[in-house]
Design a protein around this motif. Structure first.
Motif, short mmCIF file in Angstrom:
data_model
loop_
_atom_site.label_atom_id
_atom_site.label_comp_id
_atom_site.label_asym_id
_atom_site.label_seq_id
_atom_site.Cartn_x
_atom_site.Cartn_y
_atom_site.Cartn_z
N ARG A 92 0.87 -1.19 0.00
CA ARG A 92 0.00 0.00 0.00
C ARG A 92 0.90 1.23 0.00
O ARG A 92 1.12 1.87 1.03
CB ARG A 92 -0.95 -0.06 1.18
N THR A 93 1.41 1.52 -1.18
CA THR A 93 2.45 2.54 -1.34
C THR A 93 1.97 3.97 -1.14
O THR A 93 2.79 4.87 -1.05
CB THR A 93 3.08 2.41 -2.74
N TRP A 103 9.87 4.99 1.70
CA TRP A 103 10.38 5.59 0.46
C TRP A 103 11.72 6.28 0.63
O TRP A 103 12.61 6.13 -0.20
CB TRP A 103 9.36 6.56 -0.14
N ASN A 104 11.91 7.03 1.70
CA ASN A 104 13.15 7.79 1.88
C ASN A 104 14.16 7.12 2.79
O ASN A 104 15.27 7.62 2.95
CB ASN A 104 12.84 9.19 2.41
N ASP A 105 13.79 6.01 3.41
CA ASP A 105 14.66 5.42 4.43
C ASP A 105 15.09 3.99 4.16
O ASP A 105 16.16 3.58 4.62
CB ASP A 105 13.96 5.49 5.79
N PHE A 135 8.36 -6.77 0.26
CA PHE A 135 9.42 -6.88 1.26
C PHE A 135 10.17 -5.56 1.30
O PHE A 135 10.46 -4.98 0.25
CB PHE A 135 10.41 -8.00 0.90
N ILE A 136 10.51 -5.10 2.50
CA ILE A 136 11.23 -3.85 2.71
C ILE A 136 12.54 -4.18 3.40
O ILE A 136 12.54 -4.83 4.46
CB ILE A 136 10.44 -2.88 3.62
N ALA A 137 13.67 -3.73 2.84
CA ALA A 137 14.98 -4.01 3.42
C ALA A 137 15.61 -2.73 3.97
O ALA A 137 15.66 -1.71 3.28
CB ALA A 137 15.91 -4.63 2.38
N TYR A 138 16.09 -2.82 5.20
CA TYR A 138 16.86 -1.74 5.84
C TYR A 138 18.26 -2.27 6.08
O TYR A 138 18.43 -3.32 6.71
CB TYR A 138 16.23 -1.31 7.15
N LEU A 158 16.65 1.48 -3.50
CA LEU A 158 16.24 2.86 -3.16
C LEU A 158 17.42 3.73 -2.72
O LEU A 158 17.27 4.94 -2.61
CB LEU A 158 15.19 2.84 -2.06
N LYS A 159 18.56 3.11 -2.43
CA LYS A 159 19.75 3.86 -1.99
C LYS A 159 20.85 3.66 -3.02
O LYS A 159 21.54 2.67 -3.02
CB LYS A 159 20.23 3.36 -0.62
#
Length: 160
Positions: A92-93, A103-105, A135-138, A158-159
């Protein structure tokens, strides 16, 4: 909000990530949202609702499949601040938490092709969920793990 996948009347339903997907992402030190009496575990250490994983200190590499709905932004913010882990959430973007914490992190995201059939707490695979997943990766290492996982979908770094 459609909650048919998240809750049914008078019961809380916990939806578990298929273990074969988590295995493709590597080993995790902590799962702060593990169900009580889970049919399988995704990390070495697992916090349940009784432990209140959101209030605990997080350590190492975290796998997060947070409770969906209200409060999810708190879980995503904690993972963002921890900086070392992978989350699985609905794609759910347009949501506030996506803009404030992803989005920014995040280092990378993987939009899963098709829809994931989650498991219930009895180890039975569910029907089709109401939304696609991402999936979101930090952290750089987690972005690489996501990229190299072999999970079918669209990977975005994203980076740069």
């Amino acid at each position: 909000m459609d909650t048919s996948f998240e809750r049914s009347e008078n019961t809380t339903i916990e939806w578990l990530t298929p273990p074969e997907l988590v295995i493709k992402l590597g080993k995790f030190d902590l799962d702060p949202c593990s169900p009580i009496n889970a049919p399988f575990l995704h990390a070495k250490t697992n916090y349940t609702i009784s432990d209140d994983g959101l209030s605990k200190d997080w350590f190492g590499r975290v796998y997060l499949n947070p409770p969906y709905g209200r409060g999810m932004d708190l879980w995503m913010e904690k993972l963002k601040n921890h900086g070392n882990g992978i989350a699985l959430i609905y794609a759910r973007t347009e949501t506030i938490y996506f803009f404030e914490h992803i989005w920014n992190d995040a280092n990378a995201i993987l939009f899963v092709r098709g829809r994931i059939r989650f498991y219930d707490i009895f180890g039975i695979q569910s029907g089709r969920p109401v939304a696609p997943s991402v999936f979101i990766a930090y952290g750089r290492e987690n972005a690489l793990a996501l990229k190299n996982s072999g999970i079918e979908g669209r990977f975005l770094n994203l980076k740069l």
